[in-house]
Design an enzyme around this catalytic site. Sequence first.
Site, PDB file in Angstrom:
ATOM      1  N   ASP A  68       0.817  -1.214   0.000  1.00 46.73           N
ATOM      2  CA  ASP A  68       0.000   0.000   0.000  1.00 46.73           C
ATOM      3  C   ASP A  68       0.850   1.263   0.000  1.00 46.73           C
ATOM      4  O   ASP A  68       2.062   1.231   0.229  1.00 46.73           O
ATOM      5  CB  ASP A  68      -0.953  -0.004   1.199  1.00 46.73           C
ATOM      6  CG  ASP A  68      -0.302  -0.498   2.491  1.00 46.73           C
ATOM      7  OD1 ASP A  68       0.934  -0.472   2.584  1.00 46.73           O
ATOM      8  OD2 ASP A  68      -1.028  -0.910   3.401  1.00 46.73           O
ATOM      9  N   ASN A 137      -7.436  -2.678  14.352  1.00 42.90           N
ATOM     10  CA  ASN A 137      -8.829  -2.972  13.986  1.00 42.90           C
ATOM     11  C   ASN A 137      -8.933  -4.207  13.083  1.00 42.90           C
ATOM     12  O   ASN A 137      -9.980  -4.482  12.520  1.00 42.90           O
ATOM     13  CB  ASN A 137      -9.476  -1.766  13.301  1.00 42.90           C
ATOM     14  CG  ASN A 137      -8.792  -1.391  11.984  1.00 42.90           C
ATOM     15  OD1 ASN A 137      -7.860  -2.057  11.544  1.00 42.90           O
ATOM     16  ND2 ASN A 137      -9.248  -0.311  11.366  1.00 42.90           N
ATOM     17  N   HIS A 139      -7.142  -4.676  10.239  1.00 43.89           N
ATOM     18  CA  HIS A 139      -6.874  -4.480   8.808  1.00 43.89           C
ATOM     19  C   HIS A 139      -5.599  -5.199   8.386  1.00 43.89           C
ATOM     20  O   HIS A 139      -4.691  -5.410   9.184  1.00 43.89           O
ATOM     21  CB  HIS A 139      -6.859  -2.990   8.410  1.00 43.89           C
ATOM     22  CG  HIS A 139      -5.682  -2.194   8.857  1.00 43.89           C
ATOM     23  ND1 HIS A 139      -5.777  -0.884   9.269  1.00 43.89           N
ATOM     24  CD2 HIS A 139      -4.354  -2.487   8.937  1.00 43.89           C
ATOM     25  CE1 HIS A 139      -4.573  -0.438   9.581  1.00 43.89           C
ATOM     26  NE2 HIS A 139      -3.696  -1.386   9.393  1.00 43.89           N
ATOM     27  N   GLU A 144      -9.501  -1.994   5.099  1.00 53.00           N
ATOM     28  CA  GLU A 144     -10.129  -1.587   6.350  1.00 53.00           C
ATOM     29  C   GLU A 144     -11.444  -2.348   6.566  1.00 53.00           C
ATOM     30  O   GLU A 144     -12.010  -2.891   5.608  1.00 53.00           O
ATOM     31  CB  GLU A 144     -10.419  -0.082   6.301  1.00 53.00           C
ATOM     32  CG  GLU A 144      -9.163   0.799   6.296  1.00 53.00           C
ATOM     33  CD  GLU A 144      -8.557   0.976   7.697  1.00 53.00           C
ATOM     34  OE1 GLU A 144      -8.475  -0.008   8.467  1.00 53.00           O
ATOM     35  OE2 GLU A 144      -8.144   2.101   8.015  1.00 53.00           O
TER      36      GLU A 144
END
Length: 251
Positions: A68, A137, A139, A144
């Site tokens: 990314d 979280n 990811h 996400e």
Amino acid sequence: MLQFIVMEDAASIARATADRVEAKLRDQKEAVLGLATGSSPILFYEELVRRHREEGLDFSKVHTLNLDEYVGLCKEHPQSYRFFMNHHLFSKINIPMEQTHIPEGSTLDPQAEAARYEALIRSLPPAAVQILGIGTNGHIGFNEPAPVFSLAAHEVALKSATVEANARFFEDPAQVPHSAITMGVGGILRAEQIILLAMGPAKAWALAQLAGAFVDPKIPATILRVHPHVTIFCDEAAAAKLPKECIGRPL
Ligand code: F6R
């Protein structure tokens, strides 16, 4: 198949990860490596650099695919993932820069850039090893939590938890970009082998979700349950919420 392996410290995790990558590169010099940024892989990159310098580990034919990049940061920006990779790894090993691939963050058309990156991923052989970190979280890459999984590379709005977690790397937290281009879960799952690195108590919740029975796009890392070969190298703190029976044996 997932396997959680708890190790003593981050240095042991870095060495174990480098052992896996080195084993691949010794018999497949032209391997594709899937790479991650963030704090989790830094010691692993140091270990690869050491093995290159001291033991001649050869990267001259390797291609790399990073997960990314932030939208809006040019490659010279010290917080761009391109800068991170050049600094921690690419400038210190013998890989030709044109064989290193990261989405272009300074693009004016992130969707077109995501499509270009997806085509590039598909034009290369599957990664021999894909390195992942995991967000607090759940990811992976910047996939996400969402109602559905995105298979292809795409532009993504970062969740506030992710922006806050990454603010620690920026001098001014207001500078943290709010969107990124990420490899999709389809690109990640293409890898022959996946190694996820997780250290510290902030990762304990996400790892426990990964050990659960469900695949849920609201906890993106759970998609790894469908892959045949995933190893999670973690420390005691990250493993703290894992059921004991999940540790060491294939799930
Ligand atoms: C980085 C990436 C992210 C990180 C994750 C964990 O390329 O894709 O998914 O792996 O946010 O980051 P650290 O390692 O900094 O805790």
